[in-house]
Design a protein around this motif. Structure first.
Motif, PDB file in Angstrom:
ATOM      1  N   ALA A  48      67.347  44.642  67.885  1.00  0.00           N
ATOM      2  CA  ALA A  48      66.293  45.164  68.763  1.00  0.00           C
ATOM      3  C   ALA A  48      66.704  45.036  70.227  1.00  0.00           C
ATOM      4  O   ALA A  48      66.555  45.981  71.015  1.00  0.00           O
ATOM      5  N   ASP A  49      67.229  43.877  70.607  1.00  0.00           N
ATOM      6  CA  ASP A  49      67.648  43.674  72.003  1.00  0.00           C
ATOM      7  C   ASP A  49      68.788  44.622  72.363  1.00  0.00           C
ATOM      8  O   ASP A  49      68.806  45.210  73.444  1.00  0.00           O
ATOM      9  N   LEU A  50      69.738  44.772  71.450  1.00  0.00           N
ATOM     10  CA  LEU A  50      70.853  45.682  71.720  1.00  0.00           C
ATOM     11  C   LEU A  50      70.341  47.096  71.944  1.00  0.00           C
ATOM     12  O   LEU A  50      70.769  47.784  72.871  1.00  0.00           O
ATOM     13  N   ARG A  51      69.405  47.516  71.110  1.00  0.00           N
ATOM     14  CA  ARG A  51      68.947  48.906  71.163  1.00  0.00           C
ATOM     15  C   ARG A  51      67.869  49.139  72.228  1.00  0.00           C
ATOM     16  O   ARG A  51      67.343  50.244  72.357  1.00  0.00           O
ATOM     17  N   GLY A  52      67.523  48.095  72.989  1.00  0.00           N
ATOM     18  CA  GLY A  52      66.574  48.283  74.085  1.00  0.00           C
ATOM     19  C   GLY A  52      65.116  48.177  73.688  1.00  0.00           C
ATOM     20  O   GLY A  52      64.232  48.492  74.480  1.00  0.00           O
ATOM     21  N   VAL A  53      64.862  47.727  72.436  1.00  0.00           N
ATOM     22  CA  VAL A  53      63.473  47.531  72.007  1.00  0.00           C
ATOM     23  C   VAL A  53      63.123  46.064  72.259  1.00  0.00           C
ATOM     24  O   VAL A  53      62.967  45.259  71.346  1.00  0.00           O
ATOM     25  N   SER A  55      60.682  44.313  73.088  1.00  0.00           N
ATOM     26  CA  SER A  55      59.483  43.666  72.546  1.00  0.00           C
ATOM     27  C   SER A  55      59.706  43.093  71.149  1.00  0.00           C
ATOM     28  O   SER A  55      58.970  42.204  70.729  1.00  0.00           O
ATOM     29  N   HIS A  56      60.714  43.569  70.420  1.00  0.00           N
ATOM     30  CA  HIS A  56      60.900  43.156  69.027  1.00  0.00           C
ATOM     31  C   HIS A  56      62.100  42.240  68.814  1.00  0.00           C
ATOM     32  O   HIS A  56      62.427  41.914  67.679  1.00  0.00           O
ATOM     33  N   GLY A  57      62.776  41.833  69.893  1.00  0.00           N
ATOM     34  CA  GLY A  57      63.984  41.034  69.750  1.00  0.00           C
ATOM     35  C   GLY A  57      63.741  39.557  69.996  1.00  0.00           C
ATOM     36  O   GLY A  57      62.731  38.999  69.549  1.00  0.00           O
ATOM     37  N   VAL A  58      64.662  38.901  70.721  1.00  0.00           N
ATOM     38  CA  VAL A  58      64.533  37.455  70.944  1.00  0.00           C
ATOM     39  C   VAL A  58      63.235  37.080  71.619  1.00  0.00           C
ATOM     40  O   VAL A  58      62.817  35.925  71.534  1.00  0.00           O
ATOM     41  N   ALA A  59      62.602  38.034  72.282  1.00  0.00           N
ATOM     42  CA  ALA A  59      61.302  37.731  72.887  1.00  0.00           C
ATOM     43  C   ALA A  59      60.332  37.232  71.816  1.00  0.00           C
ATOM     44  O   ALA A  59      59.364  36.532  72.117  1.00  0.00           O
ATOM     45  N   GLY A 130      61.446  42.778  62.314  1.00  0.00           N
ATOM     46  CA  GLY A 130      62.185  43.282  63.474  1.00  0.00           C
ATOM     47  C   GLY A 130      61.955  44.768  63.648  1.00  0.00           C
ATOM     48  O   GLY A 130      60.832  45.236  63.476  1.00  0.00           O
ATOM     49  N   ILE A 131      63.015  45.523  63.965  1.00  0.00           N
ATOM     50  CA  ILE A 131      62.831  46.966  64.148  1.00  0.00           C
ATOM     51  C   ILE A 131      63.156  47.707  62.847  1.00  0.00           C
ATOM     52  O   ILE A 131      64.122  47.383  62.152  1.00  0.00           O
TER      53      ILE A 131
END
Lengths: 365, 365
Positions: A48-53, A55-59, A130-131
């Protein structure tokens, strides 16, 4: 490597993917995930963080940890098939991280597709995965079309409803191409994700019409509308929300009514301070995965050549001044390439949450 | 029985379902359809009129006849499977009426689902198939979930595009329930169907924002926007059309890139006065059908009991004053019950078209 970026507001810190991976993996290990699961959960979450989402990553890592602390996530689940036919299965996630249950269930779909052309798996007793796009994309390397859906905590009001009965229930479809980059659709069935409202709240800005309604069911441009008893609107907003409602409903039914997970208002909340229903209608939350071999329909090379033509045609369409026509997945793929190279920017509150999480397990960022 | 209804504007004439059925069947027979095909095509076409989707029913009969006159419909096709695995198939419609090809292809999906749990069929070399919902609903009697999609003539601009590259590409999903009426979603992947613009044109009314753009790609409330070089907007309109574009794209890929039909701007137009592309990328237009046995996931009674609970919960939700929450399929089912009993109202221009068609084949209304 931690670079402060003084020009961006709000303040962000950039961490390399490798650094963030090692940290997150150590946290999952600290929770008691077996090594293989900790690695898998990390790869799923950080996609998710890699793909720019964002809100769904390490956050969300702190959210998963809190659910685990509340005894609502099983760090070492025995994920298994409980019901099946040659092309379908139900997978029981044993209360595990959706980040681990999801890929295991998708693997069942891929295996079945290899055997009989397509595989369709509904999952119960899981958590947030996740995503959706990450799971659907697992099919691409096998020249298969991948499908992924999940239900989620109720934040969305069906058309005319004052009650929140559905989640943002995303649908992802990944289609392999030949020379062209693959087609990857990954979309919530709402007009906007809740994360976009949170950004507007922080900036004290109004939100566009069609995103949300207030507690009286009236369309609202107040970024706090959902917080104050309102709801997110299904895709289509003011003029066609019955369609987004219908799509979100299909995701809920495929993910949970088929598998035996909780559906509608019974889907357990992601936040640990909200309790799940005392009278659940199923187990955990639900996902749905699908895989279809493209050569179950026509020779794979032929399919991919036409997919290339499809993509090239749409990309080359005459566009509105200053824009061009994108193919689903383009922005995320570009972000991913940049972030793998330049690192992943984290907002200060997210960084603080990660430090809190790290301190629980003696892991340093 | 022909009842004039003097209070409705514009003027309508009401015909009984039986009368309209006999007339339409005679027309298809006149075109050279074998008896079984004429009956099947009529049932498929009139399902739209029964369900209140007037734009897709007998109002289009003259369109089918003109395509046949132009040599673009094969009245006696040999519909067959050309490629298959245990759970998938490609069906070649042999240039037949989609109204006949569709049900035959859906039957292949149902047969495969009976064998291996699910069946997925992509169709090439077909024509317009009426309403998607009719085909998806074929699964219900077998305790299966039905899925139906089709691509269609390009009228829709992807996000930022000035060109029309997609059709209104509908998606239908039918889910069996127990005591409750079945769940039937049937939706175009645009904000509004072209038929709604035509109604606004006739009434000289503006259209809501988010429905269409003008020739310069600017959102327009002019009901003639699409006619004058503009385009329909994907579902999501002004604030989220990339999602509707993505869904419409998936329908196009599943229906045509998988099967070998024409996709995107190459989809042959429904109207006989527009010529199909001289350099087609496939054969005819494409559909996609799916069937999943619910007992391929859990016992059917269990599934249907939870589906009843799902439906009852959503229907009972607290609603905006003066409204209630509908389940997808509710309005169409209610209209169908009324029209079976009271007849199908036809606008004067439609009645005139039917009389024109009837005179070609010596069939009287």
């Amino acid at each position: 490597m931690r670079l402060r970026s003084p020009t961006t507001l709000p303040m962000t810190t950039t961490l390399s993917y490798t650094q963030l991976f090692a940290f997150t993996e150590a946290v999952f290990s600290g929770m008691g995930c077996p090594d293989e699961d900790a690695t898998l959960a990390t790869e799923t979450l950080l996609s998710a963080d890699l793909r720019g989402v964002d809100s769904h990553g390490v956050a969300r890592l702190i959210g998963y940890v809190r659910l685990w602390e509340a005894g609502r996530i099983n760090a070492a689940p025995r994920v298994g098939v409980t019901y099946e036919t040659p092309s379908t299965a139900v997978v029981d996630g044993d209360g595990g991280l959706g980040l681990v249950v999801g890929p295991r269930a998708m693997q069942v779909a891929l295996d079945k597709a290899r055997q009989v052309g397509s595989g369709w798996v509904s999952v119960k007793n899981s958590n947030h995965f996740g995503i959706a796009g990450y799971h659907a994309m697992k099919a691409l390397a096998h020249d298969m079309i991948g499908v992924a859906m999940t239900n989620a905590s109720p934040l969305v009001a069906p058309t005319y409803s004052l009650e929140r009965l559905l989640g943002t229930n995303p649908i992802a479809v990944a289609v392999p191409a030949g020379e062209q980059p693959d087609f990857v659709l990954d979309m919530a069935t709402t007009t906007a994700a809740n994360g976009k409202l949170e950004i507007a709240q922080r900036k004290n800005l109004p939100i566009p019409e069609g995103w949300a309604q207030d507690a009286a069911g009236v369309g609202s441009t107040d970024a706090n509308a959902v917080k104050n008893g309102g709801a997110l609107l299904p895709l289509g907003g003011a003029t066609g929300s019955h369609k987004g409602y219908g799509l979100g409903a299909v995701v809920d039914i495929f993910s949970a009514v088929l598998s035996g997970a909780n559906y509608g208002p019974w889907v357990p909340p992601f936040v640990a301070f909200l309790q799940p229903s005392e009278n659940p209608v199923g187990q955990g939350l639900g996902h749905f995965f699908g895989a279809m071999r493209v050569d179950a329909f026509r020779p794979a090379d032929e399919f991919k050549a036409h997919m290339d033509n499809w993509i090239a045609t749409f990309r080359a369409a005459q566009a509105v001044e200053g824009h061009h026509v994108l193919i689903p997945g383009d922005p995320e793929r570009e972000t991913s390439a940049v972030r793998l190279l330049e690192g992943i920017p984290l907002l200060e509150p997210v960084l603080k949450d990660l430090e809190t999480v790290g301190s629980k397990f003696g892991v340093k960022l």
